[in-house]
Structure formats: structure tokens, C-alpha cells
Write an enzyme that holds these catalytic residues in place. Structure first.
Site, short mmCIF file in Angstrom:
data_model
loop_
_atom_site.label_atom_id
_atom_site.label_comp_id
_atom_site.label_asym_id
_atom_site.label_seq_id
_atom_site.Cartn_x
_atom_site.Cartn_y
_atom_site.Cartn_z
N GLY A 131 -51.16 1.23 67.19
CA GLY A 131 -50.57 0.18 68.00
C GLY A 131 -51.15 -1.18 67.64
O GLY A 131 -52.29 -1.28 67.14
N THR A 178 -53.22 -6.59 61.25
CA THR A 178 -52.50 -5.33 61.38
C THR A 178 -51.53 -5.12 60.22
O THR A 178 -50.95 -6.07 59.69
CB THR A 178 -51.69 -5.30 62.70
OG1 THR A 178 -50.80 -4.18 62.68
CG2 THR A 178 -50.87 -6.56 62.88
N SER A 179 -51.34 -3.87 59.85
CA SER A 179 -50.41 -3.55 58.76
C SER A 179 -48.96 -3.81 59.13
O SER A 179 -48.08 -3.81 58.26
CB SER A 179 -50.58 -2.08 58.36
OG SER A 179 -50.40 -1.23 59.48
N GLU A 180 -48.70 -4.06 60.42
CA GLU A 180 -47.34 -4.38 60.88
C GLU A 180 -47.14 -5.90 60.99
O GLU A 180 -46.22 -6.37 61.64
CB GLU A 180 -47.08 -3.74 62.26
CG GLU A 180 -47.20 -2.24 62.30
CD GLU A 180 -46.02 -1.53 61.64
OE1 GLU A 180 -45.23 -2.20 60.95
OE2 GLU A 180 -45.89 -0.31 61.83
N HIS A 212 -46.39 -3.52 69.91
CA HIS A 212 -45.98 -2.31 69.19
C HIS A 212 -46.87 -1.18 69.70
O HIS A 212 -48.09 -1.19 69.49
CB HIS A 212 -46.13 -2.48 67.68
CG HIS A 212 -45.92 -1.20 66.92
ND1 HIS A 212 -44.91 -0.31 67.22
CD2 HIS A 212 -46.61 -0.65 65.88
CE1 HIS A 212 -44.99 0.72 66.39
NE2 HIS A 212 -46.02 0.54 65.58
N HIS A 250 -47.06 3.25 71.25
CA HIS A 250 -46.58 4.62 71.05
C HIS A 250 -46.58 5.37 72.38
O HIS A 250 -47.35 6.32 72.57
CB HIS A 250 -47.47 5.35 70.04
CG HIS A 250 -47.62 4.63 68.74
ND1 HIS A 250 -48.77 4.69 67.97
CD2 HIS A 250 -46.77 3.83 68.06
CE1 HIS A 250 -48.60 3.97 66.88
NE2 HIS A 250 -47.41 3.44 66.91
#
Length: 330
Positions: free
Chosen positions: A28, A74-76, A94, A96
Site C-alpha cells: 500500500g 513508492t513503486s506506484e 492505494h 488492499h
């Protein structure tokens, strides 16, 4: 430390996500707009439940860290930055959430069983994912035009808002709706006969130019000839004026209701309620991709008027808006 107040806000909401089991471990990520060109984002692999202010990074609109840090964003990040190109988005989550992830792992369509869910959630977009990182942001951006919360299948959700409180609320309501769906779908037959609130989807061949004379006439005939709309309108004395504005065309269509029946349509804004928005959004409404109530609460459309009074007429308007779907546009 720069932006101390904003960092504390991110830490607060990160812990709320963890406490509600909406995230776990280093999964997240969240972000916050600082201004037009700067954002705060959580670091790669940050554990949101135990996030420190040092794990929050300032980046510019290209994703480059503004201040010195050894941590990576973050990778997002690409998804976050792309979403901020849309007007009105100041916070992104983001996460889950358990029940949402479980529900959409098996199903694609959420049944709406409560009036509150219909008011705030409608036609939640579901995007297939090929791995643990969003590599193609374009489908997510398209989906955010339909809803402020988007499901990434087997990967969680993306929720956006003008604030963290707003973005968190979409997530919270969707998680509750998914929990209700899973409960009823797994309940014994004698306890699972609750019907979802109607979305009245009937295929029709003819399509109309948006709010053309023929389109208006079709809307009026659908409402005035529908038995359920008539009964609900009479029972709740739906006597008011509802004006529809198409922003860029500067055109208004004012529907005059008398006990649920449309008696006249004029082109003025002398109405108790005015719903306004761009033509593209109105077309989505008539394409059955957006619910007018949810579009208004999610700020896709703007509502002027007393929401409490409009809610009193929720039942007949709910039916009327469902009937609109039988008048699709070109």
C-alpha cells in the site's frame, strides 16, 4: 523538517488504514498534493502501520525527489503522479482492503443493497492486473473519470479525493458494500433473498443526440408513462423543478415536476435543484456508466440545492434516473 504538518497527516491516515486492515506489511502507498508541482509520497516498501515522517518523500511532478534522501518513492509513483493531472484530486490512497479484494477476485459486479451505497458508489470500475505494480496507468486514469474509487483486480484499490478524509470514506464504504455482498451470497437460501436496488438495465436500439428535442421528449415519455415513477411521485408529492446544465454549451433543461409527472421543460435555471456538468459526463450517465446521485456525491457533477430535501424524494428520483438509461445518447 519541511512540511511537518502534512507529514503528520500522512502518518495519521497511514495508521488508520493499518488499524482497519486496509493495508498490511509493506503493501500500500499514499500521497498528498502540496501544490501544483510538488507532492508528498510514501517510500518504497514503507510499512504504513508504523510509518515514520522520514519515510515520506517530496517529489516534483516528474517524480524526482526535491530534497535529499536515500529512500526511493513508492513503486506506484507513476500512477499517483498521473492521477494528480485530474482536477480536484489532492490525496490518493492505494490499499488492499480484505473484503474488497476477496469479492472482486471472484466477481466483477457489485450489487447495491443500501440507499447509502447507491448514493455514493455506482458502477465501480474493475481493471485487470498482471502483477503487483500498475504498469499501465491509462486504464486507471480512464476509470477515475467514472468513479473516485477503482478496483485493481487481485491488487487492491485506488481511491482519490479532495482530502484524505474523502478518499478514505470511498474505501470504507466500498469495503462495507463488499462485506454485505459476500455475506448475502454465502447466506442460506432462506436468508439470501434480499434483492439489490434496481438498476433497470434494458437494451434499446435507438440513440439520441444529447438533450436534443427527441431526447427530451423520450425522457418525458419514459417518466410520465412509467407506473412505478408515477406511484412514487404521487406518494411523496414530487413537485419541484430540476434543471440540468451542460457546462460548455451553456444550455439548461429545466424539468417541471408535479406529483412525479413532468408537465413542462423550459430552458432556464429557475429551479429548486440544478445539476451541472460537462457534456462528456452527461453522456456517461445515459450510457449507464455513471449514476447521477453517485456522480454528484463524487463531484463528477455539481449539485446546487438542498441535498436533504432532494433525499426526501430519493425513491422517485432513483426510479426516474434509472429510466434515463432507456434513452441512451450517441
Amino acid at each position: 523538517m519541511l512540511y511537518a504538518r502534512e507529514r503528520k497527516e500522512i502518518v495519521f491516515w497511514a495508521k488508520e488504514l493499518h488499524n482497519r486492515s486496509f493495508v498490511s506489511g509493506p503493501c500500500g502507498n499514499i500521497s498528498l498534493r502540496l501544490d501544483k508541482d510538488k507532492f508528498l509520497v510514501t517510500a518504497h516498501n514503507a510499512y504504513l502501520g508504523y510509518l515514520s515522517e522520514e519515510e515520506i518523500i517530496i517529489v516534483d511532478k516528474k517524480g524526482k525527489p526535491v530534497s535529499g534522501t536515500n529512500l526511493k518513492p513508492t513503486s506506484e509513483l507513476a500512477m499517483h503522479l498521473a492521477a494528480y493531472e485530474k482536477e480536484g484530486i489532492n490525496a490518493i490512497i492505494h490499499a488492499h482492503p480484505n473484503f474488497t479484494t476477496a469479492f472482486y477476485a471472484k466477481f466483477n459486479t457489485l450489487d447495491i443493497f443500501s440507499y447509502e451505497a447507491r448514493l455514493y458508489l455506482s458502477n465501480i470500475p474493475v481493471i485487470e492486473q498482471g502483477g503487483p505494480i500498475v504498469t499501465n496507468v491509462l486504464p486507471v486514469l480512464d476509470a477515475l473519470s467514472l468513479s473516485n474509487i477503482v478496483v485493481l483486480k487481485k491488487h487492491g484499490i485506488v481511491s482519490v479525493g479532495s482530502s484524505f478524509k474523502e478518499a478514505f470514506s470511498w474505501l470504507e464504504m466500498l469495503e462495507e458494500a463488499c462485506k454485505v455482498n459476500l455475506t448475502l451470497r454465502n447466506a442460506p437460501a432462506t436468508f439470501s433473498n434480499l434483492k439489490p436496488i434496481s438498476t433497470y438495465a434494458v437494451d434499446t436500439v435507438k440513440k439520441y443526440d444529447l438533450f436534443s428535442k427527441d431526447h427530451i421528449n423520450k425522457i418525458v415519455s419514459l417518466v410520465n408513462e412509467d407506473k412505478e415513477a408515477k406511484e412514487k411521485g404521487e406518494a411523496l408529492n414530487l413537485t419541484t423543478k430540476l434543471a440540468i446544465r451542460v457546462d460548455e454549451e451553456n444550455k439548461v433543461y429545466n424539468f417541471h415536476f408535479n406529483k412525479g409527472k413532468i408537465e413542462e421543460v423550459t430552458n432556464d435555471e429557475d429551479a429548486e435543484f440544478v445539476i451541472s456538468g460537462p457534456a462528456a459526463v452527461w453522456r456517461l450517465v445515459f450510457e449507464r456508466k455513471l449514476d447521477p446521485f453517485a456522480a454528484a456525491t463524487q463531484h463528477k457533477l455539481k449539485l446546487k440545492g438542498d441535498m436533504a430535501k432532494l433525499s426526501r424524494w430519493y425513491a422517485p428520483f432513483n426510479r426516474i434516473f434509472d429510466l434515463w438509461k432507456l434513452a441512451p445518447t450517441k
